[in-house]
Design a protein around this motif. Sequence first.
Motif, PDB file in Angstrom:
ATOM      1  N   LYS A 183       0.748  -1.434   0.210  1.00 24.72           N
ATOM      2  CA  LYS A 183       0.100   0.071  -0.004  1.00 24.72           C
ATOM      3  C   LYS A 183       0.801   1.157   0.009  1.00 24.72           C
ATOM      4  N   SER A 184       1.783   1.342   0.829  1.00 24.87           N
ATOM      5  CA  SER A 184       2.707   2.591   1.168  1.00 24.87           C
ATOM      6  C   SER A 184       3.593   2.670  -0.113  1.00 24.87           C
ATOM      7  N   THR A 185       3.964   1.877  -0.820  1.00 25.09           N
ATOM      8  CA  THR A 185       4.757   1.783  -1.966  1.00 25.09           C
ATOM      9  C   THR A 185       4.023   2.264  -3.082  1.00 25.09           C
ATOM     10  N   LEU A 186       2.612   1.757  -3.464  1.00 27.26           N
ATOM     11  CA  LEU A 186       1.772   2.537  -4.164  1.00 27.26           C
ATOM     12  C   LEU A 186       1.653   3.960  -4.071  1.00 27.26           C
ATOM     13  N   MET A 187       1.222   4.026  -2.633  1.00 30.57           N
ATOM     14  CA  MET A 187       0.838   5.708  -2.341  1.00 30.57           C
ATOM     15  C   MET A 187       2.118   6.738  -2.737  1.00 30.57           C
ATOM     16  N   ARG A 188       3.219   6.069  -2.297  1.00 32.40           N
ATOM     17  CA  ARG A 188       4.399   6.884  -2.830  1.00 32.40           C
ATOM     18  C   ARG A 188       4.612   7.165  -4.144  1.00 32.40           C
ATOM     19  N   ILE A 189       4.304   6.026  -4.834  1.00 37.62           N
ATOM     20  CA  ILE A 189       4.395   6.209  -6.348  1.00 37.62           C
ATOM     21  C   ILE A 189       3.413   7.180  -6.919  1.00 37.62           C
ATOM     22  N   LEU A 190       2.280   6.988  -6.411  1.00 41.33           N
ATOM     23  CA  LEU A 190       1.161   7.960  -6.855  1.00 41.33           C
ATOM     24  C   LEU A 190       1.562   9.415  -6.630  1.00 41.33           C
ATOM     25  N   ALA A 191       2.112   9.661  -5.327  1.00 43.79           N
ATOM     26  CA  ALA A 191       2.761  10.964  -4.741  1.00 43.79           C
ATOM     27  C   ALA A 191       3.937  11.218  -5.450  1.00 43.79           C
ATOM     28  N   LEU A 193      -1.177  13.005   2.494  1.00 48.24           N
ATOM     29  CA  LEU A 193      -1.069  12.786   3.992  1.00 48.24           C
ATOM     30  C   LEU A 193      -0.252  11.459   4.011  1.00 48.24           C
ATOM     31  N   PRO A 194       1.136  11.368   4.435  1.00 50.69           N
ATOM     32  CA  PRO A 194       2.105  10.254   4.502  1.00 50.69           C
ATOM     33  C   PRO A 194       1.802   9.707   5.900  1.00 50.69           C
ATOM     34  N   GLN A 195       2.106   8.337   5.927  1.00 51.81           N
ATOM     35  CA  GLN A 195       1.855   7.542   7.171  1.00 51.81           C
ATOM     36  C   GLN A 195       2.768   8.028   8.241  1.00 51.81           C
ATOM     37  N   ARG A 199      -3.822  15.776  15.042  1.00 50.21           N
ATOM     38  CA  ARG A 199      -2.694  15.791  14.194  1.00 50.21           C
ATOM     39  C   ARG A 199      -2.941  15.286  12.794  1.00 50.21           C
ATOM     40  N   GLN A 200      -3.969  14.247  12.828  1.00 48.97           N
ATOM     41  CA  GLN A 200      -4.403  13.781  11.551  1.00 48.97           C
ATOM     42  C   GLN A 200      -5.430  14.700  10.777  1.00 48.97           C
ATOM     43  N   ARG A 201      -6.164  15.389  11.663  1.00 47.51           N
ATOM     44  CA  ARG A 201      -7.073  16.466  10.788  1.00 47.51           C
ATOM     45  C   ARG A 201      -6.067  17.635  10.488  1.00 47.51           C
ATOM     46  N   PHE A 202      -5.014  17.966  11.112  1.00 49.12           N
ATOM     47  CA  PHE A 202      -4.082  18.949  10.490  1.00 49.12           C
ATOM     48  C   PHE A 202      -3.363  18.401   9.366  1.00 49.12           C
ATOM     49  N   GLY A 203      -3.051  17.017   9.356  1.00 48.89           N
ATOM     50  CA  GLY A 203      -2.515  16.502   8.241  1.00 48.89           C
ATOM     51  C   GLY A 203      -3.316  16.478   6.784  1.00 48.89           C
ATOM     52  N   ILE A 204      -4.564  16.509   7.211  1.00 49.16           N
ATOM     53  CA  ILE A 204      -5.733  16.862   5.966  1.00 49.16           C
ATOM     54  C   ILE A 204      -5.981  18.337   5.726  1.00 49.16           C
ATOM     55  N   ALA A 205      -5.778  19.115   6.719  1.00 49.17           N
ATOM     56  CA  ALA A 205      -5.598  20.599   6.415  1.00 49.17           C
ATOM     57  C   ALA A 205      -4.473  20.722   5.380  1.00 49.17           C
ATOM     58  N   GLN A 206      -3.046  20.352   5.821  1.00 48.03           N
ATOM     59  CA  GLN A 206      -1.894  20.450   5.001  1.00 48.03           C
ATOM     60  C   GLN A 206      -2.059  19.935   3.649  1.00 48.03           C
ATOM     61  N   ALA A 207      -2.596  18.863   3.542  1.00 47.58           N
ATOM     62  CA  ALA A 207      -2.759  18.466   2.292  1.00 47.58           C
ATOM     63  C   ALA A 207      -3.674  18.819   1.168  1.00 47.58           C
ATOM     64  N   LEU A 208      -4.742  19.425   1.971  1.00 52.08           N
ATOM     65  CA  LEU A 208      -5.872  20.538   1.007  1.00 52.08           C
ATOM     66  C   LEU A 208      -5.214  21.888   0.573  1.00 52.08           C
ATOM     67  N   LEU A 209      -4.032  22.256   1.151  1.00 52.39           N
ATOM     68  CA  LEU A 209      -3.668  23.477   0.758  1.00 52.39           C
ATOM     69  C   LEU A 209      -3.353  23.283  -0.760  1.00 52.39           C
ATOM     70  N   GLY A 210      -3.650  24.691  -1.617  1.00 54.31           N
ATOM     71  CA  GLY A 210      -3.655  24.672  -2.694  1.00 54.31           C
ATOM     72  C   GLY A 210      -4.778  24.036  -3.761  1.00 54.31           C
ATOM     73  N   VAL A 242      -4.020   9.617   1.213  1.00 52.17           N
ATOM     74  CA  VAL A 242      -4.095   9.251   2.591  1.00 52.17           C
ATOM     75  C   VAL A 242      -3.494   7.915   2.910  1.00 52.17           C
ATOM     76  N   ASP A 243      -2.383   7.833   3.652  1.00 55.18           N
ATOM     77  CA  ASP A 243      -1.891   6.600   3.864  1.00 55.18           C
ATOM     78  C   ASP A 243      -1.973   6.140   5.264  1.00 55.18           C
ATOM     79  N   GLU A 244      -2.914   5.208   5.706  1.00 57.48           N
ATOM     80  CA  GLU A 244      -3.037   4.710   6.858  1.00 57.48           C
ATOM     81  C   GLU A 244      -3.390   5.772   8.052  1.00 57.48           C
ATOM     82  N   PRO A 245      -4.402   6.578   7.597  1.00 61.50           N
ATOM     83  CA  PRO A 245      -4.792   7.855   8.493  1.00 61.50           C
ATOM     84  C   PRO A 245      -5.194   7.591   9.962  1.00 61.50           C
ATOM     85  N   THR A 246      -5.851   6.479   9.991  1.00 58.83           N
ATOM     86  CA  THR A 246      -6.583   6.102  11.292  1.00 58.83           C
ATOM     87  C   THR A 246      -6.065   5.191  12.168  1.00 58.83           C
TER      88      THR A 246
END
Length: 223
Positions: A40-48, A79-81, A139-150, A157-161
Amino acid sequence: MLRISAVSKTYPNGVRALQGIDLTIERGLFGLLGPNGAGKSTLMRILATLQTPDAGQLTFDGADVLADPRGHRRRLGYLPQDFGVYPGVSASELLDHLGVLKGLTDRRARREQVDALLQQTNLYAHRKKAVSGFSGGMRQRFGIAQALLGNPRMLIVDEPTAGLDPEERNRFHNLLSEVGENVVVLLSTHIVEDVRQLCPRMAILSGGRVLREGAPETLVAEL
Ligand code: ADP
Ligand code: ADP
C-alpha cells in the motif's frame, strides 16, 4: 479520474512490492485495504511521485503522471503515514509555511485559505497551539488541512486512522467523507471499518497484487 496500469516495483533488496497493479479510480473515496507488507505505502508513494515504478503507466485526468511529476504534484495532496511536525510551531504558522512551500505566494489569499482549512478541520480554536502537542486525532486532521492546501484534485491518505481512538476515528471519517465530495481520495488502510464506512469502491491488495476490486459490501463479506 486516476488510471493505474501494470505498475510494478521491485526494491533493490529484491522485494517485489508491486506486481502489475491495474486500478481505475473515478471519483470520491476509494479504499485500498491490505495487510502490512501488501504494498500500500509503495503504491501511495508512487502516486505521490516520491518513488518511480519500474514499469507501468499512471494517468490523472488525462495527464501522464510519470512524464510530468511536477505538474501532478500541483494537483495532489498527500498525507504520508509518518507525517512529521516541527516542535513548537503553531498550527496556523505551520500551515502558512507549508502553503508557501506549495507555491501559494499571495500572502493574503494564503492566510484566508489557512483559516478556512483550520475551520474545516475543526482546529481553528487550536490554531495558536503547537501541532507537536496535538492529540493523534487533531494531528491527522491537521494532516488533512495541509494536504488540502492549494486545492488539490486528488488526495492520497496513507493509513490515517492507525492509532486513533473510536471517537477520533469517527471525527476523522466525517472529515474525509466531506472532503471526498469534491476531491478524489485514495485511502490506504488495514482497518476494514475504514473502507466499509467510507468508500463506495475499494480494492484488496496482498503481496503486491490486486486480489479483488469492487464495492465493500460485496468484498468485505467475502473476507
Ligand atoms: P508499513 O507499516 O507501511 O508496512 P514499514 O514499517 O514496513 O511500514 O516501513 C516503514 C519504513 O521503512 C517505510 O518508509 C519503508 O519504505 C521502509 N522499509 C520497509 N521495509 C523495508 C525494507 N525491507 N528495507 C528497507 N526499508 C524498508
Ligand atoms: P504496506 O504499506 O502495505 O505495509 P509497503 O509498501 O510498505 O506495504 O511494503 C511492501 C513490501 O515492500 C514489504 O515487503 C516491505 O518490507 C517492502 N519495502 C517497503 N519499502 C521498502 C524499501 N524502501 N526497501 C526495501 N523494501 C521495502
